[in-house]
Design an enzyme around this catalytic site. Structure first.
Site, PDB file in Angstrom:
ATOM      1  N   GLU A  59      -3.083   7.456  -4.647  1.00  0.00           N
ATOM      2  CA  GLU A  59      -3.335   6.852  -5.600  1.00  0.00           C
ATOM      3  C   GLU A  59      -4.949   7.170  -5.996  1.00  0.00           C
ATOM      4  O   GLU A  59      -5.285   6.990  -7.351  1.00  0.00           O
ATOM      5  CB  GLU A  59      -2.719   5.543  -5.778  1.00  0.00           C
TER       6      GLU A  59
ATOM      7  N   ARG B  94       0.798  -1.177   0.217  1.00  0.00           N
ATOM      8  CA  ARG B  94      -0.001  -0.036  -0.199  1.00  0.00           C
ATOM      9  C   ARG B  94       0.753   1.291  -0.093  1.00  0.00           C
ATOM     10  O   ARG B  94       1.982   1.338   0.720  1.00  0.00           O
ATOM     11  CB  ARG B  94      -0.908   0.086   1.207  1.00  0.00           C
TER      12      ARG B  94
ATOM     13  N   HIS C 105      -1.289   0.097  -9.762  1.00  0.00           N
ATOM     14  CA  HIS C 105      -2.111  -0.951  -8.980  1.00  0.00           C
ATOM     15  C   HIS C 105      -2.667  -2.029  -9.899  1.00  0.00           C
ATOM     16  O   HIS C 105      -3.804  -2.294  -9.847  1.00  0.00           O
ATOM     17  CB  HIS C 105      -3.302  -0.236  -8.293  1.00  0.00           C
TER      18      HIS C 105
HETATM   19  P1  NAD Z   1      -1.265 -11.595   4.598  1.00  0.00           P
HETATM   20  O1  NAD Z   1      -2.219 -10.955   5.412  1.00  0.00           O
HETATM   21  O2  NAD Z   1      -1.432 -12.912   4.144  1.00  0.00           O
HETATM   22  O3  NAD Z   1       0.315 -11.117   5.055  1.00  0.00           O
HETATM   23  C1  NAD Z   1       0.689  -9.926   5.511  1.00  0.00           C
HETATM   24  C2  NAD Z   1       1.723 -10.133   6.698  1.00  0.00           C
HETATM   25  O4  NAD Z   1       2.263  -8.827   7.040  1.00  0.00           O
HETATM   26  C3  NAD Z   1       1.323 -11.046   7.795  1.00  0.00           C
HETATM   27  O5  NAD Z   1       2.331 -12.285   7.768  1.00  0.00           O
HETATM   28  C4  NAD Z   1       1.491 -10.117   8.918  1.00  0.00           C
HETATM   29  O6  NAD Z   1       2.208 -10.637   9.987  1.00  0.00           O
HETATM   30  C5  NAD Z   1       2.734  -9.127   8.330  1.00  0.00           C
HETATM   31  N1  NAD Z   1       2.990  -7.948   8.850  1.00  0.00           N
HETATM   32  C6  NAD Z   1       1.923  -7.276   9.691  1.00  0.00           C
HETATM   33  N2  NAD Z   1       2.539  -6.129  10.166  1.00  0.00           N
HETATM   34  C7  NAD Z   1       3.838  -6.125   9.746  1.00  0.00           C
HETATM   35  C8  NAD Z   1       4.894  -5.321  10.208  1.00  0.00           C
HETATM   36  N3  NAD Z   1       5.021  -4.174  10.979  1.00  0.00           N
HETATM   37  N4  NAD Z   1       6.225  -5.576   9.698  1.00  0.00           N
HETATM   38  C9  NAD Z   1       6.454  -6.599   8.859  1.00  0.00           C
HETATM   39  N5  NAD Z   1       5.152  -7.548   8.544  1.00  0.00           N
HETATM   40  C10 NAD Z   1       4.007  -7.255   9.172  1.00  0.00           C
HETATM   41  O7  NAD Z   1      -1.408 -10.620   3.457  1.00  0.00           O
HETATM   42  P2  NAD Z   1      -1.245 -10.696   1.839  1.00  0.00           P
HETATM   43  O8  NAD Z   1      -2.229 -11.249   0.998  1.00  0.00           O
HETATM   44  O9  NAD Z   1       0.410 -11.434   1.851  1.00  0.00           O
HETATM   45  O10 NAD Z   1      -0.983  -9.357   1.199  1.00  0.00           O
HETATM   46  C11 NAD Z   1      -0.253  -8.210   1.680  1.00  0.00           C
HETATM   47  C12 NAD Z   1      -0.525  -7.012   1.375  1.00  0.00           C
HETATM   48  O11 NAD Z   1      -0.289  -6.693  -0.115  1.00  0.00           O
HETATM   49  C13 NAD Z   1      -1.962  -6.431   1.503  1.00  0.00           C
HETATM   50  O12 NAD Z   1      -2.265  -6.195   2.894  1.00  0.00           O
HETATM   51  C14 NAD Z   1      -2.248  -5.488   0.555  1.00  0.00           C
HETATM   52  O13 NAD Z   1      -1.917  -4.250   1.265  1.00  0.00           O
HETATM   53  C15 NAD Z   1      -1.192  -5.910  -0.261  1.00  0.00           C
HETATM   54  N6  NAD Z   1      -1.928  -6.139  -1.651  1.00  0.00           N
HETATM   55  C16 NAD Z   1      -1.277  -5.401  -2.844  1.00  0.00           C
HETATM   56  C17 NAD Z   1      -1.967  -5.963  -4.119  1.00  0.00           C
HETATM   57  C18 NAD Z   1      -1.692  -4.877  -5.414  1.00  0.00           C
HETATM   58  O14 NAD Z   1      -2.235  -5.284  -6.421  1.00  0.00           O
HETATM   59  N7  NAD Z   1      -0.689  -4.213  -5.457  1.00  0.00           N
HETATM   60  C19 NAD Z   1      -2.958  -7.083  -4.076  1.00  0.00           C
HETATM   61  C20 NAD Z   1      -2.910  -7.891  -3.048  1.00  0.00           C
HETATM   62  C21 NAD Z   1      -2.528  -7.449  -1.827  1.00  0.00           C
END
Ligand code: NAD
Length: 333
Positions: free
Chosen positions: A262, A233, A294
């Protein structure tokens, strides 16, 4: 169930219609949901929204007045939803926790390779019949150290792919998981990851703790010439600090799929208008910055899964009053 689908693009309609197969009355609306468009949900029991729709307390109160009972997100991240307000008004919130972590992880790797081998510049040159290689020098990914911040579903995939490239993978996550270690990663403290990585890739959610996680102080800890990838994000990085890092050379290259502001730019064609966001416009001037709007989630597999899970959430709510993948202040599934 009548569902007002905000921020609809043609591809949303295609995939949702296919998954829906006539079960629910989907009303497609092009505008993004905010306090000026929320009236369009009148008569709907549910709203279906995407990443840049506004779901703050004001909008949720308007939806509640219109008797909306369900907010169903076509995405995993829910940082844009005021869950307290939803609870207050008794509105259920659903999301798509996992659609294709591969789609997002592979896009992160696409940005890494593009920046490293300067594919964006090489492609533009060749179109101009300029076959000079000056300025296109890259490095072997093999043997380099990649730092993965956030090792959930997407971070794990990135760790696995980068291990396959022969990279050393360092990981940071408050909740380390075994699968990531099996994928070849070594968990370290954030500072260790920042100071030892040639490439830093962000895969944590946006939370109060991760807001501007990569700021001036973090940049100072990084290796000179580091490649930074943000696909999670926009506000996980402090964009102004990153620009200073690019100008000083500490940040050697930057790949973004997300941007702090964005919602005023992405998912629409602004090619005939003037960009008023000077920070974004500055980013576009760097030869070592690649930005996509995105699109990391944008694969056939991911869109199929998003539509299927969204319709499953709506159907489950209609049948039982609860959804398959709820998100609430008390329970995150
Ligand atoms: P997920 O919930 O499976 O994994 C997120 C991980 O981040 C978890 O393991 C959590 O413990 C960790 N985390 C939480 N706080 C943290 C911190 N302070 N420092 C380091 N790690 C921390 O989520 P995911 O499916 O892997 O997705 C991750 C992120 O990717 C989503 O939250 C979303 O914002 C982003 N995303 C972007 C797109 C895109 O199209 N660009 C698509 C999907 C997801």
């Amino acid at each position: 169930m009548r569902v007002a689908v905000f921020s609809t693009k043609s591809y949303d309609k295609t995939y949702l219609d296919s998954a829906n197969a006539g079960q629910h009355q989907l009303v497609y609306l092009e505008p993004r949901l905010d306090s000026t468009t929320a009236f369009a949900a009148e008569g709907a029991q549910a709203v279906c929204v995407f990443v840049n729709d506004v779901l703050d307390a004001e909008v949720i109160a308007i939806l509640a007045k219109q008797r909306v009972q369900l907010i169903t997100l076509r995405c995993a991240g829910f940082n844009h939803v005021d869950l307290e307000a939803a609870k207050l008004h008794g509105i259920t919130v659903a999301r798509v926790p996992e659609y294709s972590p591969h789609s997002v992880a592979e896009h992160a790797v696409a940005l890494m390779l593009t920046l490293n081998r300067k594919i964006h510049r090489a492609s533009a040159r060749v179109r101009e019949a300029n076959f000079s290689l000056d300025g296109l020098l890259g490095f072997d990914m093999h043997g380099k150290t990649v730092g993965v911040i956030g090792t959930g579903k997407i971070g794990q995939c990135v760790a696995k792919i980068m291990s396959g490239f022969g990279c050393r993978v360092l990981a940071f996550d408050p909740y380390p998981n075994q699968k990531c270690i099996e994928a070849g990663a070594t968990y370290v403290a954030l500072q260790t990851l920042l100071s030892n990585s040639d490439i830093v890739s962000l895969h944590c959610p946006l939370t109060p703790e991760t807001h501007h996680l990569i700021d001036e102080k973090a940049i100072k800890q990084m290796r000179a010439g580091v490649m930074l990838i943000n696909i999670s994000r926009g506000a996980v990085i402090d964009t102004r600090a990153i620009i200073r890092g690019l100008k000083s050379g500490v940040i050697g290259s930057l790949g973004l799929d997300v941007y702090e502001e964005e919602e005023y730019l992405f998912f629409r064609d602004l090619s005939s208008t003037v960009i008023h966001d000077d920070v974004f416009a500055r980013l576009l001037t760097f030869p070592n910055v690649v930005i996509t709007g995105h699109q990391a989630f944008f694969t056939n597999e991911a869109l199929t899964e998003i539509a299927g899970t969204t319709i499953a959430n709506i159907s489950a709510y209609e049948l039982s009053g609860s959804v398959v993948h709820p998100v609430s202040v008390e329970r995150l599934v």
